[in-house]
Write a protein that holds these residues in place. Sequence first.
Motif, PDB file in Angstrom:
ATOM      1  N   GLU A  51       0.845  -1.195   0.000  1.00 50.45           N
ATOM      2  CA  GLU A  51       0.000   0.000   0.000  1.00 50.45           C
ATOM      3  C   GLU A  51       0.880   1.245   0.000  1.00 50.45           C
ATOM      4  O   GLU A  51       1.852   1.337   0.751  1.00 50.45           O
ATOM      5  CB  GLU A  51      -0.905  -0.003   1.223  1.00 50.45           C
ATOM      6  N   GLY A  52       0.550   2.204  -0.851  1.00 46.80           N
ATOM      7  CA  GLY A  52       1.321   3.437  -0.933  1.00 46.80           C
ATOM      8  C   GLY A  52       2.371   3.428  -2.021  1.00 46.80           C
ATOM      9  O   GLY A  52       3.008   4.455  -2.269  1.00 46.80           O
ATOM     10  N   ASP A  53       2.576   2.279  -2.682  1.00 44.87           N
ATOM     11  CA  ASP A  53       3.515   2.251  -3.797  1.00 44.87           C
ATOM     12  C   ASP A  53       3.066   3.219  -4.892  1.00 44.87           C
ATOM     13  O   ASP A  53       1.872   3.347  -5.176  1.00 44.87           O
ATOM     14  CB  ASP A  53       3.605   0.841  -4.404  1.00 44.87           C
ATOM     15  N   PHE A  54       4.014   3.919  -5.507  1.00 42.27           N
ATOM     16  CA  PHE A  54       3.717   4.755  -6.657  1.00 42.27           C
ATOM     17  C   PHE A  54       4.779   4.508  -7.711  1.00 42.27           C
ATOM     18  O   PHE A  54       5.723   3.735  -7.491  1.00 42.27           O
ATOM     19  CB  PHE A  54       3.613   6.239  -6.262  1.00 42.27           C
ATOM     20  N   PHE A  55       4.653   5.149  -8.875  1.00 43.05           N
ATOM     21  CA  PHE A  55       5.443   4.740 -10.021  1.00 43.05           C
ATOM     22  C   PHE A  55       6.039   5.945 -10.746  1.00 43.05           C
ATOM     23  O   PHE A  55       5.409   6.997 -10.853  1.00 43.05           O
ATOM     24  CB  PHE A  55       4.573   3.923 -10.985  1.00 43.05           C
ATOM     25  N   GLN A  56       7.252   5.768 -11.235  1.00 45.19           N
ATOM     26  CA  GLN A  56       7.942   6.778 -12.030  1.00 45.19           C
ATOM     27  C   GLN A  56       8.037   6.250 -13.465  1.00 45.19           C
ATOM     28  O   GLN A  56       8.669   5.216 -13.699  1.00 45.19           O
ATOM     29  CB  GLN A  56       9.340   7.044 -11.474  1.00 45.19           C
ATOM     30  N   VAL A  57       7.410   6.951 -14.399  1.00 48.41           N
ATOM     31  CA  VAL A  57       7.319   6.487 -15.783  1.00 48.41           C
ATOM     32  C   VAL A  57       8.072   7.457 -16.693  1.00 48.41           C
ATOM     33  O   VAL A  57       7.909   8.677 -16.587  1.00 48.41           O
ATOM     34  CB  VAL A  57       5.848   6.367 -16.242  1.00 48.41           C
ATOM     35  N   ARG A  58       8.899   6.902 -17.585  1.00 45.78           N
ATOM     36  CA  ARG A  58       9.556   7.678 -18.625  1.00 45.78           C
ATOM     37  C   ARG A  58       8.978   7.250 -19.963  1.00 45.78           C
ATOM     38  O   ARG A  58       8.841   6.064 -20.242  1.00 45.78           O
ATOM     39  CB  ARG A  58      11.069   7.435 -18.632  1.00 45.78           C
ATOM     40  N   VAL A  59       8.684   8.228 -20.819  1.00 47.88           N
ATOM     41  CA  VAL A  59       8.089   7.946 -22.138  1.00 47.88           C
ATOM     42  C   VAL A  59       8.858   8.733 -23.195  1.00 47.88           C
ATOM     43  O   VAL A  59       9.197   9.905 -22.991  1.00 47.88           O
ATOM     44  CB  VAL A  59       6.596   8.334 -22.173  1.00 47.88           C
ATOM     45  N   ALA A  60       9.138   8.066 -24.335  1.00 51.93           N
ATOM     46  CA  ALA A  60       9.842   8.736 -25.434  1.00 51.93           C
ATOM     47  C   ALA A  60       9.438   8.088 -26.757  1.00 51.93           C
ATOM     48  O   ALA A  60       8.698   7.098 -26.787  1.00 51.93           O
ATOM     49  CB  ALA A  60      11.357   8.653 -25.231  1.00 51.93           C
ATOM     50  N   ASP A  61       9.953   8.661 -27.847  1.00 53.18           N
ATOM     51  CA  ASP A  61       9.604   8.175 -29.184  1.00 53.18           C
ATOM     52  C   ASP A  61      10.475   7.015 -29.651  1.00 53.18           C
ATOM     53  O   ASP A  61      10.208   6.414 -30.684  1.00 53.18           O
ATOM     54  CB  ASP A  61       9.726   9.318 -30.210  1.00 53.18           C
ATOM     55  N   SER A  62      11.542   6.714 -28.895  1.00 55.19           N
ATOM     56  CA  SER A  62      12.407   5.593 -29.267  1.00 55.19           C
ATOM     57  C   SER A  62      13.040   5.033 -28.010  1.00 55.19           C
ATOM     58  O   SER A  62      13.093   5.697 -26.963  1.00 55.19           O
ATOM     59  CB  SER A  62      13.502   6.040 -30.242  1.00 55.19           C
TER      60      SER A  62
END
Length: 485
Positions: A421-432
């Motif tokens: 409980e309380g976990d969160f997420f770091q997301v990186r997004v790119a075109d390649s």
Amino acid sequence: MSAEHAPHIPGLELVRPLGSGGYADVYLYEQQSPRMNVAVKVLKREGLTAAIRRQFVDEANTMAQLADHPYIVQVFRSEQTADGGAYLVMKYYPPPNLAVRSRTDRMTVEEVLRTGIQLASAVETAHRAGIIHRDIKPANVLVSQYGQPGLTDFGIAGRGGHAEDVDEDVGVSVPWSPPEVLYGQSNGDSRSDVYSLAATLWHLLVGRSPFEQPGGDNSAYALMPRIRAVPVPPTGRADVPVSLERLLSHAMAKKPDSRPQTALELARGLQAVEQEQRLPRTPVVVLDEEGNTAVAALPAAGRPELDHDRTMVRTPTSVAVPEPPRPARPVEAEDEEDAPTTISGGVLLAVVGVLLVGLVGALVWALGRDEGTPEAQPTASVRTQGGAPTRAIDYPEQPALDARSGSGSVTFTWNYVGVEEGDFFQVRVADSESEVVDAEVTTVKDAARHTVAAADGALVCAQVTVSRKSGLTSPRSAIRCQSAG
């Protein structure tokens, strides 16, 4: 190679030749006292240069420095002969090495995972000592008579990733080397060793190096462009889980920044696959920053579902409270109900002391029950060989990332073992794929999914990390790419 070129070594008797490499021959000797077999690596006379001789001495010193590790081949001694030759006396591992074995035997997924974690332990230990191996490959993994791997051949190892650490005439093993080393952009660092270790595990699963084409041109000049540009191929084995395919592909990413950044991170990813497959957890054996042994906790006996990825760190040893002393004279009574209830003053003090310790411990435990603080989260205790409990750190598992295309969008979802409980997420997004590591981080809460708007046909790539309120983070997921539409 011939036995006639084997040197006479006091206290050792030659048994037979074992094999030959680029600049050295290896012989089996029998040590006379104490009696045991040893392997002796002897420099060849032909083509011997000052650089090769210095490299040989460096190998002896490097392996000796790391000799206490259970998965690094131990060096007993090294000598330079009067005629300019040199030899190493090492622990003997019976044939075959993993390169030979992988050509004839189909190694199980469980065995490859276990071997990978053990070798990653050895590589991480070397890195923490400032040593880069630079030549990890199946032929440099020996196997003891008890089935334990031994990493050897630190001949071109160096300290750091600088070109001046290695002479120009020292080559690399192309099939397992990363693009940045093959094309002269780096002389090797921890991430290049991670690549070579992953390529070695891929080889053990398939029986050949990742970019080798059966029946095709597999010369160094043909392999190098494939290693630089061709995506890592799947193993083609139905029993290899998708999570392991992704992890190996991630570890062999073309860009060093896109790989697991340490051998320990790769080991944790392999442990996550073990847990996903309900296999026994292989411990990671490394040295911590103070030079003490830190071991990843073994699974709870018979309860794999309760096991989590933990790397143990040392904490103060708890003090065991002794049992109260027994009376000097035995209590005489007809039965237990008739036993006298009086005890001596010394015993009474001991009992009161034990009760007070228990009450204080209970009070401290109760005060720490505030569920809003990181300290309140339960952590397991495991015992070291000396019996003292050691606290374990709950690292989140590496997430497995999936992608699904939609009209004008791509939706990424992920899952991982040990959700809290309380976990969160770091997301990186790119075109390649190559741009993901430098992409801006988006924090995602409350759901393990993230939808990215994109034009139909556009490629979207992502990578995710699990974070906890305590500040701990998981290894980064493999990068996943999907076209919208």
